[in-house]
Design a protein around this motif. Structure first.
Motif, short mmCIF file in Angstrom:
data_model
loop_
_atom_site.label_atom_id
_atom_site.label_comp_id
_atom_site.label_asym_id
_atom_site.label_seq_id
_atom_site.Cartn_x
_atom_site.Cartn_y
_atom_site.Cartn_z
N ARG A 97 -5.04 -14.30 -42.28
CA ARG A 97 -5.55 -13.05 -41.69
C ARG A 97 -6.60 -12.54 -42.66
O ARG A 97 -6.29 -12.22 -43.81
N TRP A 152 1.09 -19.18 -32.22
CA TRP A 152 1.31 -17.75 -32.45
C TRP A 152 0.31 -17.19 -33.44
O TRP A 152 -0.20 -16.07 -33.27
N CYS A 153 0.06 -17.94 -34.52
CA CYS A 153 -0.87 -17.46 -35.56
C CYS A 153 -2.28 -17.35 -34.99
O CYS A 153 -3.01 -16.39 -35.29
N ASN A 203 -2.06 -6.06 -37.21
CA ASN A 203 -2.99 -6.11 -36.08
C ASN A 203 -2.78 -4.91 -35.16
O ASN A 203 -3.75 -4.26 -34.74
N ASP A 204 -1.50 -4.62 -34.85
CA ASP A 204 -1.20 -3.48 -33.96
C ASP A 204 -1.75 -2.18 -34.53
O ASP A 204 -2.20 -1.31 -33.79
N CYS A 226 -5.48 -15.48 -36.60
CA CYS A 226 -5.55 -16.17 -37.89
C CYS A 226 -6.35 -17.45 -37.79
O CYS A 226 -6.38 -18.10 -36.74
N ARG A 279 1.27 -9.45 -37.28
CA ARG A 279 1.19 -8.80 -35.96
C ARG A 279 1.23 -7.28 -36.09
O ARG A 279 0.54 -6.55 -35.37
N GLN A 317 -3.07 -16.86 -31.86
CA GLN A 317 -3.09 -15.69 -30.97
C GLN A 317 -3.20 -14.39 -31.77
O GLN A 317 -3.75 -13.40 -31.28
N ALA A 318 -2.68 -14.42 -33.00
CA ALA A 318 -2.75 -13.22 -33.86
C ALA A 318 -4.07 -13.16 -34.62
O ALA A 318 -4.24 -12.30 -35.49
N LEU A 374 4.75 -13.71 -40.11
CA LEU A 374 4.00 -13.58 -38.85
C LEU A 374 4.13 -12.15 -38.31
O LEU A 374 3.15 -11.56 -37.84
N GLU A 375 5.34 -11.61 -38.39
CA GLU A 375 5.57 -10.25 -37.87
C GLU A 375 4.75 -9.23 -38.68
O GLU A 375 4.22 -8.26 -38.10
#
Ligand SMILES: [Zn+2]
Length: 414
Positions: free
Chosen positions: A70, A50-51, A112-113, A56, A109, A53-54, A105-106
């Motif tokens: 990040r 997940w990280c 990023n958004d 990191c 994200r 994909q984000a 993590l949220e």
């Protein structure tokens, strides 16, 4: 856009929590991911994916702590760090530790958004073996990170199911990293966590700003008597280690109950040797978990519990030794970080109160070297270390929003 209006995606966070809970899922809604087990590996692998994909960069240090970075606009600035742990108790819940990691993590994200670049990098950290359920000491990763434990020493500790040592298991699950623990420079560490107690729910408060963590001391007690035949040795001539241990446990409980209301003393594990129905037990080993917000009271109780056990041992004609295996002094969190948390909660229009942590957390280790603090959210009935542990989607979202705002303030958002 005004960064103070930025909010996390609560639904995405909730679904991430539920996905992680599938790993090591138990029949009554909980999860079992003991540190460095196959399930812990699977949970780590999922988080790392997940990280990545984000966006990191993920690294692991030599005690298996995971750092997902990040990047910030200025790579020379120390990272603003958040995180918690992914390991659980044998019958753990979906939120203890996991919430803090996935809230971090949220936040990443969400940034990023919003295509929002902070000045300082943001590090999401997973600390190894917070729970201490499969090997000692608990809070291993954060303890090694701040130099409280020596890496080579911790490496040699056996893991409970006899599969090897801590170092063997780190290598086996692929998290024996190269970085020296503690060389990473962090600007601060903010850990979000469920309260694990009933106070916020009882007072109807959204957010607990954790000002202090009580001290924890662990003692290992060995009671040695003599193995003998259950049918032949008269009651008056026995050296029964289990009877002595039982009497010690009752006396220790009375000792703690006679102290002030902040005292906590628990004996939650006991092993009997040879553990055979027709043999008078020759040896018993048990652990004492002692907690209090005052270092002076902890010292006083540590002396008193040794005296209590020694007295029972004399009365029962057995030998006893008590070794201290963990001593985490009470700590106070950083006033500047606490101010950031209070301001962030106010910005969000949420209610807050200062709160003491009754449980140990990685943040209290990290606080010895790096400005740190914690955010608590309510959990249903105050229940934790239990499959039924529950925090509502709204409370989970609130906690992550406070974390987002606090990290933005600390990391500097343009
Ligand atoms: Zn925890």
């Amino acid at each position: 856009m005004d960064n103070q209006t930025l909010r996390v995606n609560g639904q995405r966070l909730w679904s991430t929590l539920m996905q992680m809970a599938h790993i090591g899922a138990l029949p009554h809604g909980g999860s079992r991911r003991l540190a460095l087990s196959a399930e812990d590996k699977a949970g780590r692998d999922l988080l790392v994916s997940w990280c990545q994909q984000a966006g990191c960069t993920v690294t692991t240090d030599a005690i298996g702590n995971i750092f997902a970075r990040r990047p910030g606009a200025n790579p020379n600035l120390a990272a603003v760090a958040t995180g918690s742990h992914l390991d659980t108790q044998p019958e753990g819940g979906k939120f203890d530790g996991v919430f803090g990691v996935l809230a971090g993590l949220e936040v990443i994200r969400t940034l990023n958004d919003a295509a929002l670049e902070t000045r300082a990098p943001i590090d999401l950290v997973v600390w190894t073996n917070e729970e201490g359920a499969r090997f000692s000491p608990p809070l291993t990763g954060s303890g090694v990170f701040v130099g409280k434990y020596i890496l080579e020493d911790v490496y040699s500790h056996p893991t409970a199911d006899g599969t090897g040592t801590v170092k063997d298991d780190l290598a086996r699950i692929g998290y024996l990293g190269n970085d020296t623990p503690g060389i990473r420079s962090l600007n601060c560490f903010i850990e979000a966590h469920i309260e694990q107690g009933p106070i916020l729910e009882t007072t109807g408060t959204h957010i607990g700003v954790v000002t202090q963590v009580q001290g924890i001391r662990w003692f290992e007690v060995l009671v040695t008597g003599q193995n003998a035949h259950a049918g032949t040795v008269p009651m008056t001539m026995r050296k029964d280690a289990l009877v002595a241990a039982a009497q010690m446990i009752v006396a220790l409980n009375a000792l703690a109950s006679g102290e002030d209301h902040a005292t906590r003393l628990t004996i939650g594990a006991l092993s009997v040797t040879p553990n055979s129905g027709s043999t008078i037990p020759g040896a018993v080993r048990f652990n004492i978990d002692l907690r209090h917000p005052s270092a002076a009271t902890l010292s006083k109780l540590a002396t008193a519990l040794r005296q209590t056990a020694a007295q029972v041992a004399r009365d029962r004609a057995v030998e006893t030794t008590i070794s201290e295996i963990m001593n985490v002094p009470p700590i106070s969190f950083d006033p500047d970080i606490l101010a950031v948390l209070r301001a962030s909660t106010t910005t969000l229009g949420l209610t807050q109160q200062d709160i003491l942590s009754g449980a140990g957390h990685d943040a209290m280790n990290i606080a010895s070297r790096i400005p740190s603090a914690m955010i608590f959210i309510p959990c249903r009935g105050g229940v934790s270390h239990n499959e039924s542990e529950y925090a509502s989607p709204q409370d989970v979202t609130n906690g992550a929003d406070v974390l987002l705002q606090a990290l933005l303030r600390r990391a500097g958002a343009f």
